[in-house]
Design an enzyme around this catalytic site. Structure first.
Site, PDB file in Angstrom:
ATOM      1  N   GLU A 168       0.808  -1.272   0.013  1.00 52.21           N
ATOM      2  CA  GLU A 168       0.177   0.021   0.122  1.00 52.21           C
ATOM      3  C   GLU A 168       0.946   1.356  -0.075  1.00 52.21           C
ATOM      4  OE1 GLU A 168      -2.677  -0.082   3.364  1.00 52.21           O
ATOM      5  OE2 GLU A 168      -3.934  -1.703   2.549  1.00 52.21           O
ATOM      6  N   GLU A 256      -6.042  -7.507  -0.232  1.00 48.46           N
ATOM      7  CA  GLU A 256      -6.263  -7.357   1.215  1.00 48.46           C
ATOM      8  C   GLU A 256      -7.726  -6.557   1.492  1.00 48.46           C
ATOM      9  OE1 GLU A 256      -2.933  -5.577   3.644  1.00 48.46           O
ATOM     10  OE2 GLU A 256      -4.845  -4.564   4.701  1.00 48.46           O
TER      11      GLU A 256
HETATM   12  C1  IDC Z   1      -2.386  -3.182  10.726  1.00 41.04           C
HETATM   13  C2  IDC Z   1      -2.679  -4.360  11.626  1.00 41.04           C
HETATM   14  C3  IDC Z   1      -2.307  -3.886  13.211  1.00 41.04           C
HETATM   15  C4  IDC Z   1      -1.059  -3.071  12.944  1.00 41.04           C
HETATM   16  C5  IDC Z   1      -1.042  -2.045  11.815  1.00 41.04           C
HETATM   17  C6  IDC Z   1       0.427  -1.165  11.724  1.00 41.04           C
HETATM   18  O1  IDC Z   1      -4.156  -4.971  11.866  1.00 41.04           O
HETATM   19  O2  IDC Z   1      -2.289  -4.912  14.183  1.00 41.04           O
HETATM   20  O3  IDC Z   1      -0.717  -2.352  14.320  1.00 41.04           O
HETATM   21  O4  IDC Z   1      -1.160  -2.638  10.712  1.00 41.04           O
HETATM   22  O5  IDC Z   1       1.147  -2.042  11.117  1.00 41.04           O
HETATM   23  C7  IDC Z   1      -3.805  -1.722   5.873  1.00 41.04           C
HETATM   24  C8  IDC Z   1      -2.429  -2.491   5.906  1.00 41.04           C
HETATM   25  C9  IDC Z   1      -2.247  -3.588   7.203  1.00 41.04           C
HETATM   26  C10 IDC Z   1      -2.991  -3.157   8.330  1.00 41.04           C
HETATM   27  C11 IDC Z   1      -4.392  -3.028   8.070  1.00 41.04           C
HETATM   28  C12 IDC Z   1      -5.503  -2.730   9.370  1.00 41.04           C
HETATM   29  O6  IDC Z   1      -2.093  -3.159   4.732  1.00 41.04           O
HETATM   30  O7  IDC Z   1      -0.821  -3.695   7.640  1.00 41.04           O
HETATM   31  O8  IDC Z   1      -2.788  -3.814   9.380  1.00 41.04           O
HETATM   32  N1  IDC Z   1      -4.642  -2.240   7.022  1.00 41.04           N
HETATM   33  O9  IDC Z   1      -5.164  -1.274   9.517  1.00 41.04           O
HETATM   34  N2  IDC Z   1      -4.459  -1.163   4.983  1.00 41.04           N
HETATM   35  C13 IDC Z   1      -5.739  -0.783   5.241  1.00 41.04           C
HETATM   36  C14 IDC Z   1      -6.053  -1.276   6.684  1.00 41.04           C
END
Ligand code: IDC
Length: 328
Positions: A168, A256
């Site tokens: 992303e 995702e």
């Molecule tokens: C989130 C995880 C969380 C972590 C955070 C930061 O769920 O536990 O603390 O990342 O690393 C994304 C990302 C994905 C995110 C997820 C939810 O690709 O890494 O995971 N998210 O925030 N894009 C949109 C949402």
């Protein structure tokens, strides 16, 4: 020492060395058919549309325990998934590009295992270069090129391996930056593997697929573009963007998604989630749910009280986990 005893000791060590080298060798090429991109769709050798459905791991450094043979085989047999995504953070939390060499080796080993287990379970497997806090994939472009060259040369015979080159991009990263990065990384992969499907991230946390549709990468086959959504935050306006991209002929892949809000926490929006599923089904778009972990947050598929790494029952699943498993 007697000659016989010496011989036995030497043979014993030779067997050990042989076993160790077998462990390091990539497993036999998968029996799963290679996929191709035709128009906006993923198709098999006969040209029939294939929709991949599965789950994404959380960060591989955080939750490596879920990368195991029993778990992968269980999800294939009991949940009906046909793909799994291995999310390897590049920057935060022991990321591949920020932690030490030991951590790097550990991450590569987890990927090796993940590909091996997925292959044995009969699953497609996505190797995800999980750009997030590093925002612009150009931050670690050099590292990405050498990582993907290594992976592509190791897995060129694995027809089930898919490469996702930047999860992303965000922080205002432009499509032209991503396009330039993708040009280099795709070239590196293609120098080893002419055919594997490659997923390219899009601006604004893989949402601006309409921008990619205006000037997609040219000169290569089997490229798709990532569309990510969290139904608690993203609704109709993002589906419109996706529709615009599809109308322009851009192949999309939802590598995702979730139905919580975009932070990965907060309330679930099942109604919006159902509207998204209808859209994905209609357009035969592949989708991977975030995340196979028991982290205490609403986007985790497993309850934090559940310590199981396979054989999950309903009581081990969070409300999101139960919802997702019903979609497969
Ligand atoms: C989130 C995880 C969380 C972590 C955070 C930061 O769920 O536990 O603390 O990342 O690393 C994304 C990302 C994905 C995110 C997820 C939810 O690709 O890494 O995971 N998210 O925030 N894009 C949109 C949402």
């Amino acid at each position: 020492m007697k000659k016989g005893a010496k011989c036995r000791i030497i043979s014993f060590f030779l067997v050990l060395v042989l076993l160790a080298s077998l462990e390091c060798m990539p497993v036999q090429a998968a029996k799963l058919p290679a996929l191709k991109v035709k128009g906006t769709q993923l198709v098999n050798a006969k040209g029939k549309t294939v929709q991949l459905k599965g789950v994404s791991t959380h960060g591989l450094s955080w939750f490596p325990q879920y990368v195991n043979q029993k778990g992968f085989t269980y999800m294939k047999k009991k949940w009906g998934i046909n793909a799994v995504r291995l999310a390897m953070y590049t920057a935060e939390y022991n990321g591949y590009c920020t932690a030490d060499a030991k951590n790097k080796r550990a991450l590569e080993k987890t990927i090796d295992k993940g590909v091996k287990y997925a292959t044995k379970a009969g699953l497609y497997v996505i190797i995800d270069w999980h750009v997030l806090s590093d925002a612009n994939p150009k931050t670690y472009e050099k590292q990405a090129i050498s990582f993907f060259k290594k992976m592509a040369s190791k897995y060129k015979k694995h027809t089930n391996v898919i490469y996702e080159i930047c999860n992303e991009p965000n922080g205002g990263t432009s499509w032209s930056d991503i396009r330039s990065y993708a040009g280099k990384v795709v070239k590196a992969i293609r120098s080893k593997d002419k055919k594997a499907v490659i997923l390219i991230g899009t601006p604004t946390w893989s949402q601006d697929v309409d921008l990619a549709a205006d000037s997609p990468l040219t000169g290569y086959k089997n490229l798709m573009y990532s569309l990510h959504f969290y139904a608690g935050t993203h609704g109709e306006y993002l589906r419109q963007k996706a529709q615009t991209a599809l109308d322009k002929g851009l192949p999309l892949f939802v590598s995702e998604f979730g139905i919580s809000d975009a932070s990965g926490n907060g309330n679930l929006n099942k109604e919006e989630g159902s509207r998204w599923m209808k859209f994905l089904k209609k357009n035969k778009i592949s989708y991977m749910g975030w995340s196979l972990s028991n982290k205490d947050e609403s986007s985790a598929l497993l309850r934090s009280s559940s310590k199981k790494v396979t054989g999950w029952k309903n009581r081990d699943l969070t409300p999101w986990g139960k919802w997702l498993v019903k979609q497969f």
